[in-house]
Design a protein around this motif. Structure first.
Motif, PDB file in Angstrom:
ATOM      1  N   GLY A 106       0.797  -1.220   0.000  1.00  0.00           N
ATOM      2  CA  GLY A 106       0.000   0.000   0.000  1.00  0.00           C
ATOM      3  C   GLY A 106       0.827   1.267   0.000  1.00  0.00           C
ATOM      4  O   GLY A 106       0.280   2.371  -0.017  1.00  0.00           O
ATOM      5  N   HIS A 107       2.153   1.149  -0.004  1.00  0.00           N
ATOM      6  CA  HIS A 107       3.019   2.317   0.029  1.00  0.00           C
ATOM      7  C   HIS A 107       3.442   2.718  -1.395  1.00  0.00           C
ATOM      8  O   HIS A 107       3.399   1.905  -2.325  1.00  0.00           O
ATOM      9  N   ARG A 108       3.875   3.968  -1.505  1.00  0.00           N
ATOM     10  CA  ARG A 108       4.292   4.457  -2.811  1.00  0.00           C
ATOM     11  C   ARG A 108       5.567   3.761  -3.254  1.00  0.00           C
ATOM     12  O   ARG A 108       6.508   3.612  -2.471  1.00  0.00           O
ATOM     13  N   VAL A 109       5.590   3.361  -4.506  1.00  0.00           N
ATOM     14  CA  VAL A 109       6.747   2.684  -5.080  1.00  0.00           C
ATOM     15  C   VAL A 109       7.266   3.524  -6.251  1.00  0.00           C
ATOM     16  O   VAL A 109       6.513   3.886  -7.161  1.00  0.00           O
ATOM     17  N   THR A 110       8.550   3.831  -6.192  1.00  0.00           N
ATOM     18  CA  THR A 110       9.199   4.554  -7.290  1.00  0.00           C
ATOM     19  C   THR A 110      10.082   3.576  -8.042  1.00  0.00           C
ATOM     20  O   THR A 110      10.949   2.936  -7.450  1.00  0.00           O
ATOM     21  N   GLU A 111       9.837   3.481  -9.354  1.00  0.00           N
ATOM     22  CA  GLU A 111      10.632   2.585 -10.192  1.00  0.00           C
ATOM     23  C   GLU A 111      11.653   3.409 -10.974  1.00  0.00           C
ATOM     24  O   GLU A 111      11.299   4.401 -11.614  1.00  0.00           O
ATOM     25  N   ILE A 112      12.917   3.016 -10.894  1.00  0.00           N
ATOM     26  CA  ILE A 112      14.002   3.755 -11.544  1.00  0.00           C
ATOM     27  C   ILE A 112      14.337   3.074 -12.859  1.00  0.00           C
ATOM     28  O   ILE A 112      14.781   1.917 -12.875  1.00  0.00           O
ATOM     29  N   PRO A 113      14.092   3.745 -13.977  1.00  0.00           N
ATOM     30  CA  PRO A 113      14.306   3.120 -15.285  1.00  0.00           C
ATOM     31  C   PRO A 113      15.764   2.685 -15.478  1.00  0.00           C
ATOM     32  O   PRO A 113      16.698   3.419 -15.146  1.00  0.00           O
ATOM     33  N   GLY A 114      15.931   1.485 -15.989  1.00  0.00           N
ATOM     34  CA  GLY A 114      17.265   0.994 -16.332  1.00  0.00           C
ATOM     35  C   GLY A 114      18.053   0.436 -15.170  1.00  0.00           C
ATOM     36  O   GLY A 114      19.154  -0.072 -15.372  1.00  0.00           O
ATOM     37  N   ALA A 115      17.514   0.517 -13.955  1.00  0.00           N
ATOM     38  CA  ALA A 115      18.262   0.049 -12.777  1.00  0.00           C
ATOM     39  C   ALA A 115      17.898  -1.393 -12.460  1.00  0.00           C
ATOM     40  O   ALA A 115      16.809  -1.882 -12.793  1.00  0.00           O
TER      41      ALA A 115
END
Length: 548
Positions: free
Chosen positions: A521-530
């Motif tokens: 339920g928490h915010r997830v930040t996806e880092i492109p290319g990582a």
């Protein structure tokens, strides 16, 4: 010039130059190549009073600025030297400095650096080796020539000098101890290898020109513990096992070097001899000089040796050192961020990210991993102890398998934590197949080179991976990595449940090539290319998602 220092780029010479400059003296540094100025700048030493001059002491000296005090700290210090090479620097060079000093109309003092084992000794090249024999020959020759010319001479005979940048001699023994390659100590219970700290020696040398000429000073700490206790002190501080056995020096001499690993030239330094330090102690008292406690000096030196990987790397964060067996870097009291590494890495994992984070940082090696000693405490109790001196509400930034302990601490002590950043939390992801296959067994993990480990982790071969690979080769570390992976795997479901109960702000960061496999339920930040280590490959993007 107030002083000229020959050998000014050496371990003792550069520290002496720094001390003289700090006293406001005008100093000429005689060097072959100027590596001194960058070093002084790195130490924040003002260089307004410094003049760099080029000199080769193996040849007659001309064209140098006049000076009141002349220090010869130049020497070729290494074991396995050829006789010609050793004599050129240590004998011919010392005499060339003396002959030049004799031409100075305002000479107050020539200070020659000899050694505690070579003063007045017979120069036995066959028995002692080229280094020690050449220093013994120089000692005799300098004294004789100074008497002939009426030179005001003082000879300083320091013992084993320890401090930042000393990687020769006793440091080799400490390195073997650290890497588990010291099953027994050469010598016996009475073996005495005295030490003196670089800072104390520099201050002592700076004071010598004010003392009566013609003195000999044995500069060493009489309270240095005997070698077994000395090694035990360092071992206890670093959290490694000290050898319990000793092997007589005579036996070590007779055994092949490939078996003992001991350089024959170092064995002459292993004796029970004591030295005439009364004059040095009296002069130090007059000058107001006091040595630091030997045990404290040994521990501080051990910290520097480990931080620099015994001259193989540069520490990226200070202060640093062992605290109760845990390797800790940064501000232990007022950090803005506390960084907890994942596996199979250590705190050096955070170096790229730290360059982008504001405020002080606290970055430990987890217990039993990296450079930290194992502990009988559960990891949660260890983390509570680490956080006990902290007087701020830092953001906890944890990676991979360290996310579980960080989460449990935030849940138990929400008033102590400003926020929680979970990078690639292992309990929300599928086990990395490439990593799992690569480190199924501790022996395989321990044998991995930095290149192989980088390939297994999907990372470029850089200092962070090299640091981890070096630690994995130490006894027990790889085995404890495997054990930690299994323990964390068993906690996956419990950690997922705890995540939904935490009350502090939570940020979850993952690489696009290493996504979550469980909902949250928490915010997830996806880092492109990582991938699984975005703090190494994409540190700026990670930093932007970390609360200040």
């Amino acid at each position: 010039m107030d002083a000229i220092v020959f050998g000014a780029t050496g371990f003792i010479g550069r520290a002496l130059v720094a001390e003289l400059l700090a006293r406001g003296q005008r100093v000429a540094a005689a060097v072959r190549n100027d590596t001194l100025t960058p070093w002084l700048s790195s130490q924040d030493i003002a260089t307004a009073g410094l003049t760099i001059v080029t000199a080769d002491i193996t040849r007659p000296l001309t064209g140098l600025p006049q000076a009141r005090d002349v220090y010869n700290t130049a020497a070729r210090f290494a074991f396995g030297l050829g006789v010609r090479e050793a004599r050129a620097a240590n004998v011919t060079g010392a005499l060339n400095v003396l002959e030049w000093a004799a031409t100075l109309p305002g000479l107050r003092r020539l200070v020659h650096i000899s050694g505690y084992r070579v003063a007045n000794a017979r120069p036995d090249y066959a028995g002692l080796g080229a280094y020690e024999a050449s220093k013994a020959e120089a000692d005799l020759a300098v004294r004789a020539r100074a008497r002939e010319l009426g030179i005001p001479l003082t000879v300083a005979n320091p013992s084993t000098v320890i401090g930042p940048g000393q990687y020769i001699g006793l440091a080799s023994l400490v390195e073997d101890l650290w890497n588990g390659r010291l099953p027994a100590l050469p010598g016996d219970a009475d073996t005495f290898v005295p030490i003196v700290t670089l800072g104390y020696l520099s201050r002592f040398l700076a004071e010598i020109p004010t003392s009566p000429e013609g003195e000999d000073y044995w500069v060493l700490d009489d309270t240095t513990p005997h070698l077994p206790e000395l090694v035990g002190t360092i071992a206890g501080h670093m959290g490694v096992r000290a050898p319990r056995r000793t092997v007589p020096t005579g036996l070590v001499r007779r055994l092949p070097r490939k078996i003992t690993g001991a350089d024959p030239e170092t064995l002459s330094f292993l004796s029970a001899d004591r030295y005439p330090t009364a004059s040095a102690r009296a002069f130090a008292a007059t000058a107001g000089l006091a040595m630091p406690p030997a045990a404290d000096a040994l521990r501080a030196w051990a910290d520097d040796l480990v931080a620099t990987r015994f001259d193989a790397a540069s520490p990226w964060l200070s202060p640093y050192g062992f605290r109760g067996g845990t390797w800790v870097m940064g501000d232990a009291h007022r950090p803005a961020h506390v960084l907890l590494h994942g596996l199979p890495m250590n705190a050096d994992l955070w170096a790229p990210l730290a360059a982008h984070l504001p405020g002080p940082i606290l970055a430990p090696d987890l217990p039993g991993l990296g450079r930290s000693a194992p502990t009988a405490q559960p990891t949660d109790a260890w983390l509570a102890g680490l956080m006990d001196p902290v007087r701020t509400r830092p953001t906890l930034i944890a990676h991979s398998l360290a996310c579980g302990p960080a989460l449990r601490f935030a849940l138990a002590h929400p008033e102590r934590v400003g926020g929680l950043v979970l990078i690639a939390p292992a309990f929300l992801q599928a086990p990395g197949p490439r990593l799992t296959r690569s480190i199924l067994a501790a022996p395989m993990l321990r044998r991995m080179s930095a290149a192989h480990l980088a390939a297994a982790l999907g990372l470029p071969e850089g200092p962070e991976v090299a640091s981890a690979a070096a630690d994995l080769r130490r006894p027990g570390v790889a085995r404890r990595v495997i054990a930690a992976m299994r323990a964390a795997s068993a906690e996956r479901e419990a950690s997922r449940a705890l995540l939904e109960r935490v009350s502090v702000p939570v940020e979850i960061l993952v690489g696009s090539a290493d996504p979550l496999t469980a909902a949250t339920g928490h915010r997830v930040t996806e880092i492109p290319g990582a991938g699984h280590y975005p703090q190494i490959t994409h540190p700026a993007q990670v930093a932007r998602s970390c609360p200040s």
